[in-house]
Motif scaffolding. Structure first.
Motif, PDB file in Angstrom:
ATOM      1  N   PHE A  65       0.832  -1.198   0.000  1.00  0.00           N
ATOM      2  CA  PHE A  65       0.000   0.000   0.000  1.00  0.00           C
ATOM      3  C   PHE A  65       0.873   1.257   0.000  1.00  0.00           C
ATOM      4  N   MET A  66       1.955   1.233   0.778  1.00  0.00           N
ATOM      5  CA  MET A  66       2.845   2.391   0.835  1.00  0.00           C
ATOM      6  C   MET A  66       3.573   2.588  -0.501  1.00  0.00           C
ATOM      7  N   VAL A  67       4.013   1.485  -1.104  1.00  0.00           N
ATOM      8  CA  VAL A  67       4.694   1.576  -2.404  1.00  0.00           C
ATOM      9  C   VAL A  67       3.765   2.209  -3.439  1.00  0.00           C
ATOM     10  N   LEU A  68       2.511   1.782  -3.456  1.00  0.00           N
ATOM     11  CA  LEU A  68       1.563   2.320  -4.435  1.00  0.00           C
ATOM     12  C   LEU A  68       1.351   3.818  -4.228  1.00  0.00           C
ATOM     13  N   ALA A  69       1.226   4.247  -2.973  1.00  0.00           N
ATOM     14  CA  ALA A  69       1.062   5.676  -2.694  1.00  0.00           C
ATOM     15  C   ALA A  69       2.309   6.453  -3.097  1.00  0.00           C
ATOM     16  N   ASN A  70       3.479   5.882  -2.864  1.00  0.00           N
ATOM     17  CA  ASN A  70       4.729   6.540  -3.246  1.00  0.00           C
ATOM     18  C   ASN A  70       4.851   6.668  -4.765  1.00  0.00           C
ATOM     19  N   VAL A  71       4.408   5.645  -5.470  1.00  0.00           N
ATOM     20  CA  VAL A  71       4.422   5.695  -6.939  1.00  0.00           C
ATOM     21  C   VAL A  71       3.491   6.794  -7.436  1.00  0.00           C
ATOM     22  N   ALA A  72       2.301   6.888  -6.831  1.00  0.00           N
ATOM     23  CA  ALA A  72       1.345   7.924  -7.234  1.00  0.00           C
ATOM     24  C   ALA A  72       1.909   9.317  -6.992  1.00  0.00           C
ATOM     25  N   ALA A  73       2.591   9.510  -5.861  1.00  0.00           N
ATOM     26  CA  ALA A  73       3.186  10.812  -5.561  1.00  0.00           C
ATOM     27  C   ALA A  73       4.252  11.174  -6.587  1.00  0.00           C
ATOM     28  N   ALA A  74       5.136  10.222  -6.902  1.00  0.00           N
ATOM     29  CA  ALA A  74       6.191  10.485  -7.882  1.00  0.00           C
ATOM     30  C   ALA A  74       5.611  10.756  -9.264  1.00  0.00           C
ATOM     31  N   THR A  75       4.581  10.004  -9.635  1.00  0.00           N
ATOM     32  CA  THR A  75       3.948  10.185 -10.942  1.00  0.00           C
ATOM     33  C   THR A  75       3.298  11.557 -11.048  1.00  0.00           C
ATOM     34  N   ALA A  76       2.619  11.962  -9.982  1.00  0.00           N
ATOM     35  CA  ALA A  76       1.966  13.272  -9.978  1.00  0.00           C
ATOM     36  C   ALA A  76       2.979  14.384 -10.174  1.00  0.00           C
ATOM     37  N   LEU A  77       4.092  14.304  -9.460  1.00  0.00           N
ATOM     38  CA  LEU A  77       5.109  15.352  -9.542  1.00  0.00           C
ATOM     39  C   LEU A  77       5.779  15.374 -10.907  1.00  0.00           C
ATOM     40  N   GLN A  78       6.148  14.199 -11.414  1.00  0.00           N
ATOM     41  CA  GLN A  78       6.873  14.168 -12.689  1.00  0.00           C
ATOM     42  C   GLN A  78       5.968  14.546 -13.860  1.00  0.00           C
ATOM     43  N   ASP A  79       4.742  14.059 -13.862  1.00  0.00           N
ATOM     44  CA  ASP A  79       3.836  14.380 -14.970  1.00  0.00           C
ATOM     45  C   ASP A  79       3.551  15.871 -15.056  1.00  0.00           C
ATOM     46  N   ALA A  80       3.525  16.534 -13.903  1.00  0.00           N
ATOM     47  CA  ALA A  80       3.228  17.967 -13.882  1.00  0.00           C
ATOM     48  C   ALA A  80       4.478  18.831 -14.009  1.00  0.00           C
ATOM     49  N   GLY A  81       5.649  18.190 -14.017  1.00  0.00           N
ATOM     50  CA  GLY A  81       6.887  18.964 -14.081  1.00  0.00           C
ATOM     51  C   GLY A  81       7.173  19.716 -12.802  1.00  0.00           C
ATOM     52  N   MET A  82       6.599  19.251 -11.678  1.00  0.00           N
ATOM     53  CA  MET A  82       6.801  19.901 -10.389  1.00  0.00           C
ATOM     54  C   MET A  82       8.093  19.402  -9.745  1.00  0.00           C
ATOM     55  N   ALA A  83       8.869  20.331  -9.222  1.00  0.00           N
ATOM     56  CA  ALA A  83      10.112  19.956  -8.555  1.00  0.00           C
ATOM     57  C   ALA A  83       9.803  19.136  -7.307  1.00  0.00           C
ATOM     58  N   GLY A  84      10.638  18.163  -7.029  1.00  0.00           N
ATOM     59  CA  GLY A  84      10.461  17.320  -5.852  1.00  0.00           C
ATOM     60  C   GLY A  84      11.673  16.435  -5.668  1.00  0.00           C
ATOM     61  N   LEU A  85      11.623  15.590  -4.642  1.00  0.00           N
ATOM     62  CA  LEU A  85      12.690  14.634  -4.390  1.00  0.00           C
ATOM     63  C   LEU A  85      12.215  13.231  -4.733  1.00  0.00           C
ATOM     64  N   TYR A  86      13.040  12.492  -5.453  1.00  0.00           N
ATOM     65  CA  TYR A  86      12.718  11.115  -5.818  1.00  0.00           C
ATOM     66  C   TYR A  86      13.640  10.168  -5.058  1.00  0.00           C
ATOM     67  N   ARG A  87      13.124   8.975  -4.822  1.00  0.00           N
ATOM     68  CA  ARG A  87      13.945   7.917  -4.242  1.00  0.00           C
ATOM     69  C   ARG A  87      14.460   7.101  -5.410  1.00  0.00           C
ATOM     70  N   VAL A  88      15.745   7.228  -5.712  1.00  0.00           N
ATOM     71  CA  VAL A  88      16.300   6.581  -6.892  1.00  0.00           C
ATOM     72  C   VAL A  88      17.240   5.455  -6.488  1.00  0.00           C
ATOM     73  N   HIS A  89      17.229   4.401  -7.285  1.00  0.00           N
ATOM     74  CA  HIS A  89      18.064   3.229  -7.024  1.00  0.00           C
ATOM     75  C   HIS A  89      18.583   2.720  -8.364  1.00  0.00           C
ATOM     76  N   ASP A  90      19.870   2.911  -8.598  1.00  0.00           N
ATOM     77  CA  ASP A  90      20.464   2.512  -9.866  1.00  0.00           C
ATOM     78  C   ASP A  90      20.693   1.002  -9.923  1.00  0.00           C
ATOM     79  N   ALA A  91      20.816   0.493 -11.138  1.00  0.00           N
ATOM     80  CA  ALA A  91      21.172  -0.911 -11.322  1.00  0.00           C
ATOM     81  C   ALA A  91      22.566  -1.155 -10.745  1.00  0.00           C
ATOM     82  N   PRO A  92      22.879  -2.380 -10.346  1.00  0.00           N
ATOM     83  CA  PRO A  92      24.220  -2.670  -9.817  1.00  0.00           C
ATOM     84  C   PRO A  92      25.300  -2.316 -10.829  1.00  0.00           C
ATOM     85  N   SER A  93      26.455  -1.935 -10.322  1.00  0.00           N
ATOM     86  CA  SER A  93      27.579  -1.619 -11.199  1.00  0.00           C
ATOM     87  C   SER A  93      28.051  -2.884 -11.910  1.00  0.00           C
ATOM     88  N   ALA A  94      28.822  -2.686 -12.963  1.00  0.00           N
ATOM     89  CA  ALA A  94      29.341  -3.827 -13.728  1.00  0.00           C
ATOM     90  C   ALA A  94      30.196  -4.729 -12.848  1.00  0.00           C
TER      91      ALA A  94
END
Length: 663
Positions: A373-402
């Protein structure tokens, strides 16, 4: 380069002169995130620290340390509590703070160009080492975690009044419930689910994730905000919490207590029968929690054994939540999110503050329900901000290094598992590997290895997706009481949807990248402090069992030996190279193993061992083991050679191997 020549027996020693790293370059890359505070955090609210940053230790040279005072001859020494701090420290003759052997202290290293033990000046006496609360105090002081709130911050919090329900959606008739651990100290999220009656969305669900409206009370630029930024997040220990916000907020105004009206920021989420997010909206609301439930209580109810409180909520709350969770779980598996099952130990303290029990914390479906439930709400928050071009903080996790992918690939080959090429590797590929080990003895270590080979998740103003969750957009929205990142997300959503006062300011927008760096570091600081405390509590608990024999698995392999994690308590300790059966051991970093050159004995990650606890040092939180069955290993090693006579020169090599194993 310096050259020293010792006469009589000529010995030439060469000592490289290390180039000193530029302080400016060091701090630019590794230094405090708040070296230059963002515009809205220009002042700490504390006159003594105004204009300075004391949140982080400078790692280039040890300047402050925590340790225990010991008497050696006429002098008092400070034994470091951290295993990472080498050397000897002597208390300077004149001290402003009284202290005696057996007490803990925070000290400052006195600059001294002379060789020999470094001198220290005591900054704070933390009390006796065996006093209740000493373990967490050591971690707090050692990591420079802000502990007490300045008086102006407390006064500002105490002056706040509950938000009025005007201009807020009324959710008090919905059966929203909080579900947390038995020992939870804050309740900032509540959930609700009901089947969607829209014929066009057959099998779909409508969810509400209501989060305490912290942005309504903590406004940008206030003393409360500056102190919350400075702390970055709450820190949790078995005996206490160091909160991000004062208790007037975290335990009262922003705590979603049952049958009490509370202001919240609600995410209204609609999913289809496959778990896809169809639509969402955010609004400010007033809610009234129907109950404060625990994970165990909810799981028991779902299993058919509800207690009186849960029984009254089965149809209108608990069963709909589980039905919606089943849909979300299928969606998670389909997209291939990593489901790392890392053992979390529960440390239970007695009334005297000492460790009464240590054991694994069970992970129930009720835990996973709330996570989804928390993941879904977090996804909705990130989607709302990015779709509107609103500045915000994202939780980013890159793929493992080579390099990490290659290391993992080599390790898995030992289990007959092949990974796709690096650039083609997807989260689902790693998820399928973990599935192969579910229910096996290797599962805990395999999850640990998978975690170690992941990159570090951070906060960033730019979105690059979340590899581990297999999500293109992700932000932290659901815990603004304990994470500053979530408070920033709330402010951004308030500004985006024009939900009233308390939105993201222009100054905050211009400093988002710097804010992300800062709170990423405070998060790592908190993790390190919590880990230190857990290690010391485990060592205290095991100190009474020195000499005992335990079963464990190899959890790490190094040049100095192997680390063993005990079954049951989850305590980690070192089985040093000198305690292994006599041989010359080669460290195979690629395959995570030590291999005896002559007898072929292999100690590999995930292997099961029986070990004897030789020593426990509660100050550093370390354990040392010896093999409990070394004689049998010696016999097995001899059998592996076929009991043949040694070849020419082999006796000499074996004698050398006994010396070499120490290095």
């Amino acid at each position: 380069m310096l050259v020293s020549i010792k006469l009589q027996q000529i010995r030439i020693s060469i000592f490289p002169i290390l180039k000193k790293r530029s302080p400016k370059k060091f701090h630019k890359k590794y230094g405090p995130a708040a070296r230059r505070l963002p515009p809205h955090v220009k002042d700490s609210g504390n006159e003594k620290t105004r204009g300075k940053n004391k949140d982080f230790k400078e790692r280039e040279d040890i300047t402050r340390l925590v340790g225990m005072i010991e008497k050696t001859g006429p002098a008092l020494h400070l034994r470091p509590a951290s295993r990472k701090i080498p050397g000897e420290f002597v208390l300077a003759p004149k001290q402003d703070i009284p202290a005696k052997p057996g007490e803990l202290a925070l000290a400052e290293v006195i600059p001294d160009p002379r060789f020999g033990p470094k001198r220290v000046k005591l900054l704070e006496n933390l009390g006796p080492f065996d006093a209740p609360g000493a373990v967490s105090l050591m971690a707090i002081a050692g990591q420079d975690i802000p502990f007490t709130f300045p008086a102006p911050v407390l006064a500002e919090a105490e002056a706040l009044k509950p938000a009025t329900p005007e201009e807020r959606e009324d959710l008090r008739n919905f059966s929203l419930v909080t579900i947390d651990g038995k020992d939870a100290r804050d309740f900032d999220d509540a959930v609700f689910a009901e089947a969607d009656n829209d014929p066009a969305n057959e099998g779909g669900w409508k969810l509400i994730v209501a989060i305490a409206d912290v942005s309504c009370y903590v406004r940008a630029g206030t003393r409360l905000d500056r102190e919350a930024y400075r702390r970055g997040n709450s820190v949790y220990f078995p005996d206490r919490v160091v909160p991000m916000l004062p208790e007037a907020l975290s335990n009262e105004l922003c705590s979603l207590k049952p049958r009490v009206d509370r202001a919240c920021l609600a995410a209204h989420l609609t999913i289809d029968r496959h778990g896809a997010l169809l639509k969402f909206r955010f609004n400010r609301a007033v809610m009234r929690s129907a109950a404060r439930l625990t994970y165990e209580q909810v799981q028991a109810a779902a299993n058919g054994n509800p207690d009186p409180i849960a029984a009254g909520l089965m149809d209108k709350a608990i069963m709909p939540l589980y039905a919606a969770y089943a849909v979300l779980l299928r969606a998670r598996k389909k997209r291939g999110a990593l489901d790392l099952d890392i053992q979390e130990n529960h440390i239970r303290l007695g009334k005297d503050g000492r460790v009464a029990h240590i054991g694994p914390r069970e992970r129930l479906d009720s835990h996973k329900l709330i996570e989804e439930f928390m993941v879904l709400a977090n996804v909705a928050a990130a989607t709302a901000l990015q779709d509107a071009g609103m500045a915000g903080l994202y939780r980013v996790h890159d793929a493992p290094s080579a390099e990490k992918i290659e290391s993992l690939r080599e390790f898995l080959k030992g289990f007959g598992i092949n990974l796709p090429p690096g650039k083609q590797l997807r989260p689902i590929d790693l998820a399928r590997v973990l599935e192969k080990f579910i229910g096996t003895g290797h599962a805990p270590v395999m999850n640990e290895v998978m975690l170690r080979n992941q990159s570090q998740a951070v906060y960033s103003a730019g979105n690059t997706g979340h590899f581990g969750l297999a999500l293109a957009r992700y932000a932290h929205f659901t815990s603004p009481i304990r994470r500053y990142a979530d408070l920033v997300a709330h402010r951004a959503l308030v500004r985006l949807f024009r939900l009233g006062e308390g939105g993201l300011t222009n100054d905050e927008r211009s400093a988002l990248e710097e804010t992300g760096l800062h709170i990423s570091r405070t998060e790592r600081r908190a993790i390190e402090a919590e880990r230190e405390a857990q290690d010391r509590y485990a060592s205290l608990y095991m100190a009474e069992q020195v000499g005992g024999i335990f079963e464990g698995r190899i959890s790490g392999v190094t040049r100095s030996g192997v680390f063993v994690r005990l079954a049951g308590t989850g305590a980690d300790g070192l089985l040093p190279m000198s305690s292994l059966p006599s041989d010359f051991y080669l460290f195979d970093e690629k395959h995570h193993r030590l291999r005896g050159r002559h007898h072929g004995r292999i100690f590999r990650l995930a292997d099961v061992l029986r070990v004897r606890l030789i020593a426990a040092d509660p100050l550093t939180g370390s354990l040392r083991f010896a093999l409990a069955e070394s004689d049998s290993f010696e016999r097995r090693s001899t059998a592996e050679t076929g009991n043949r006579p040694p070849r020419r020169g082999e006796k000499h090599r074996r004698s050398r191997s006994r010396q070499g194993r120490k290095f």
